[in-house]
Design a protein around this motif. Sequence first.
Motif: not given
Length: 80
Positions: A59-65, A70-74, A76-80
Amino acid sequence: MASSSKTEAASSAPSLDAFRDGTSNLPLVDCSKCGAQLIGLVSKQDKSFGQRFYKCPLINHFYMWEDQYVEYLIGKSKLP
């Protein structure tokens, strides 16, 4: 003034280096829209040159800086 508070927050935040892989990507998770594994890239555009971002390969228009990712991973409990 916003840049100084951002700098203070960045200096007090723990380093993410321990979570990066051999290509400096943070843990790659599946796209919430299609299930494909996200990819990490570095911008080559003039306005954002050198900034890392994460996107869905399908999906070309779906991205995150990276700071958003980092906030997304936090979340999802993938980062502390």
